[in-house]
Scaffold this motif. Structure first.
Motif, PDB file in Angstrom:
ATOM      1  N   LYS A 114       0.899  -1.222  -0.043  1.00  0.00           N
ATOM      2  CA  LYS A 114       0.148  -0.045  -0.066  1.00  0.00           C
ATOM      3  C   LYS A 114       0.772   1.218   0.148  1.00  0.00           C
ATOM      4  O   LYS A 114       2.178   1.246   0.580  1.00  0.00           O
ATOM      5  N   ASP A 115       0.458   2.205  -0.736  1.00  0.00           N
ATOM      6  CA  ASP A 115       1.310   3.709  -0.763  1.00  0.00           C
ATOM      7  C   ASP A 115       0.901   4.234   0.530  1.00  0.00           C
ATOM      8  O   ASP A 115       0.015   4.139   1.288  1.00  0.00           O
ATOM      9  N   VAL A 116       1.967   4.758   1.097  1.00  0.00           N
ATOM     10  CA  VAL A 116       2.052   5.766   2.370  1.00  0.00           C
ATOM     11  C   VAL A 116       2.203   7.001   1.998  1.00  0.00           C
ATOM     12  O   VAL A 116       2.991   7.552   1.205  1.00  0.00           O
ATOM     13  N   ALA A 117       0.968   7.926   2.526  1.00  0.00           N
ATOM     14  CA  ALA A 117       1.077   9.246   2.353  1.00  0.00           C
ATOM     15  C   ALA A 117       1.719  10.004   3.478  1.00  0.00           C
ATOM     16  O   ALA A 117       1.581   9.671   4.687  1.00  0.00           O
TER      17      ALA A 117
ATOM     18  N   LEU B  89      -0.920  14.835   2.111  1.00  0.00           N
ATOM     19  CA  LEU B  89      -2.212  15.191   2.734  1.00  0.00           C
ATOM     20  C   LEU B  89      -2.437  16.626   2.513  1.00  0.00           C
ATOM     21  O   LEU B  89      -3.519  16.942   2.169  1.00  0.00           O
ATOM     22  N   LEU B  90      -1.668  17.604   2.835  1.00  0.00           N
ATOM     23  CA  LEU B  90      -1.754  18.952   2.568  1.00  0.00           C
ATOM     24  C   LEU B  90      -2.089  19.161   1.181  1.00  0.00           C
ATOM     25  O   LEU B  90      -3.102  20.028   0.829  1.00  0.00           O
TER      26      LEU B  90
ATOM     27  N   SER C 160      -3.388  17.235  -1.165  1.00  0.00           N
ATOM     28  CA  SER C 160      -4.756  16.628  -1.563  1.00  0.00           C
ATOM     29  C   SER C 160      -5.718  17.496  -0.677  1.00  0.00           C
ATOM     30  O   SER C 160      -6.803  17.851  -1.528  1.00  0.00           O
ATOM     31  N   ARG C 161      -5.620  17.921   0.386  1.00  0.00           N
ATOM     32  CA  ARG C 161      -6.493  18.902   0.756  1.00  0.00           C
ATOM     33  C   ARG C 161      -6.536  20.526   0.108  1.00  0.00           C
ATOM     34  O   ARG C 161      -7.948  20.898  -0.272  1.00  0.00           O
ATOM     35  N   ALA C 162      -5.651  20.855  -0.335  1.00  0.00           N
ATOM     36  CA  ALA C 162      -5.432  22.098  -1.310  1.00  0.00           C
ATOM     37  C   ALA C 162      -6.216  21.866  -2.479  1.00  0.00           C
ATOM     38  O   ALA C 162      -6.880  22.507  -3.120  1.00  0.00           O
ATOM     39  N   TYR C 163      -5.992  20.456  -3.057  1.00  0.00           N
ATOM     40  CA  TYR C 163      -6.538  20.351  -4.262  1.00  0.00           C
ATOM     41  C   TYR C 163      -7.914  20.244  -4.301  1.00  0.00           C
ATOM     42  O   TYR C 163      -8.791  20.725  -5.062  1.00  0.00           O
ATOM     43  N   GLU C 164      -8.646  19.594  -3.253  1.00  0.00           N
ATOM     44  CA  GLU C 164     -10.039  19.674  -3.031  1.00  0.00           C
ATOM     45  C   GLU C 164     -10.539  20.872  -2.749  1.00  0.00           C
ATOM     46  O   GLU C 164     -11.554  21.438  -3.344  1.00  0.00           O
ATOM     47  N   ASP C 165      -9.850  21.838  -2.092  1.00  0.00           N
ATOM     48  CA  ASP C 165     -10.362  23.226  -1.735  1.00  0.00           C
ATOM     49  C   ASP C 165     -10.458  23.986  -3.034  1.00  0.00           C
ATOM     50  O   ASP C 165     -11.396  24.782  -3.343  1.00  0.00           O
ATOM     51  N   ALA C 166      -9.427  23.633  -4.030  1.00  0.00           N
ATOM     52  CA  ALA C 166      -9.414  24.532  -5.309  1.00  0.00           C
ATOM     53  C   ALA C 166     -10.576  23.839  -6.139  1.00  0.00           C
ATOM     54  O   ALA C 166     -11.155  24.884  -6.885  1.00  0.00           O
ATOM     55  N   ASN C 167     -10.930  22.754  -6.242  1.00  0.00           N
ATOM     56  CA  ASN C 167     -11.927  22.140  -7.103  1.00  0.00           C
ATOM     57  C   ASN C 167     -13.202  22.626  -6.310  1.00  0.00           C
ATOM     58  O   ASN C 167     -14.147  23.079  -7.181  1.00  0.00           O
ATOM     59  N   ARG C 168     -13.388  22.751  -5.165  1.00  0.00           N
ATOM     60  CA  ARG C 168     -14.700  23.481  -4.496  1.00  0.00           C
ATOM     61  C   ARG C 168     -14.955  24.684  -5.180  1.00  0.00           C
ATOM     62  O   ARG C 168     -16.093  25.287  -5.336  1.00  0.00           O
ATOM     63  N   ARG C 169     -13.946  25.532  -5.116  1.00  0.00           N
ATOM     64  CA  ARG C 169     -14.016  26.892  -5.365  1.00  0.00           C
ATOM     65  C   ARG C 169     -14.336  27.181  -6.917  1.00  0.00           C
ATOM     66  O   ARG C 169     -15.177  27.877  -7.223  1.00  0.00           O
ATOM     67  N   LYS C 170     -13.885  26.057  -7.784  1.00  0.00           N
ATOM     68  CA  LYS C 170     -14.265  26.224  -9.289  1.00  0.00           C
ATOM     69  C   LYS C 170     -15.521  25.819  -9.458  1.00  0.00           C
ATOM     70  O   LYS C 170     -16.284  26.472 -10.177  1.00  0.00           O
ATOM     71  N   GLU C 171     -16.102  25.051  -8.556  1.00  0.00           N
ATOM     72  CA  GLU C 171     -17.403  24.613  -8.688  1.00  0.00           C
ATOM     73  C   GLU C 171     -18.473  25.664  -8.404  1.00  0.00           C
ATOM     74  O   GLU C 171     -19.617  25.634  -8.913  1.00  0.00           O
TER      75      GLU C 171
END
Length: 191
Positions: A168-171, A176-177, A179-190
């Motif tokens: 398994k991949d280890v993060a 983690l930071l 992936s969180r920033a990526y999710e936030d950016a996607n939410r703003r675009k939506e």
């Protein structure tokens, strides 16, 4: 005034040693009484005759092991049908190294086996089935030869990978930071 008796000097250590040795002697006598009596020559002869009648003491398998044996028995019955054996039990009774190798080959052909550990686990379960049905363990030299064949030929033929090779991949924290920033950016675009 009444005369007092002079106190007698007591050797407390001697008293302790006497009590300690008495307890040790009692414990030893108790242990000797509990020990089994040695067998006579006639009793040894009778014991040997009794042991000659016992060919195999069946192992006390755990519940998970019994489940594994039932699972491999289903595969063994399928193999016996494929090879046109009359009875699966008779086939196990006469099984040898060649039969075990053929069974492993059949398993790799028929079932989706991806790792060498899985195929070897099936063989170990087969040995448990063999011991349960025949009342004797598989020959150790045969098992070693099958292991050599398994590692040298079967693994290469079916391209079986080593167990846990893909892990398994280890993060870490940075991942983690991100992936969180990526999710936030996607939410703003939506929005």
């Amino acid at each position: 005034m009444p005369a007092r008796c002079q106190p007698q000097p007591r050797d407390r250590n001697a008293d302790f040693v006497r009590r300690f040795t008495a307890k040790q002697r009692a414990a030893h006598d108790n242990q000797v009484a509990k020990q089994a009596k040695a067998l006579t020559a006639d009793q040894h002869a009778a014991f040997r005759k009794q042991l000659e009648m016992v060919h195999f003491l069946p192992p006390a398998y755990a519940d998970a092991t019994k489940i594994n044996i039932v699972g491999i028995l289903r595969k063994w019955k399928s193999y016996c049908t494929f090879c046109r054996f009359q009875n699966w039990r008779d086939a196990v009774q006469v099984a040898n190294r060649a039969t075990a190798v053929s069974f492993l080959e059949y398993l790799c052909q028929t079932y989706r086996i991806a790792t060498s550990g899985t195929s070897w686990q099936y063989f170990r379960q087969y040995k448990q089935l063999y011991a349960s049905v025949t009342g004797r363990y598989m020959d150790t030299n045969d098992s070693k030869e099958i292991k050599k064949w398994h590692d040298a030929i079967l693994v290469a033929r079916y391209n079986l990978r080593a167990s846990n090779m893909l892990g398994k991949d280890v993060a870490n924290v940075d991942t983690l930071l991100l992936s969180r920033a990526y999710e936030d950016a996607n939410r703003r675009k939506e929005m």
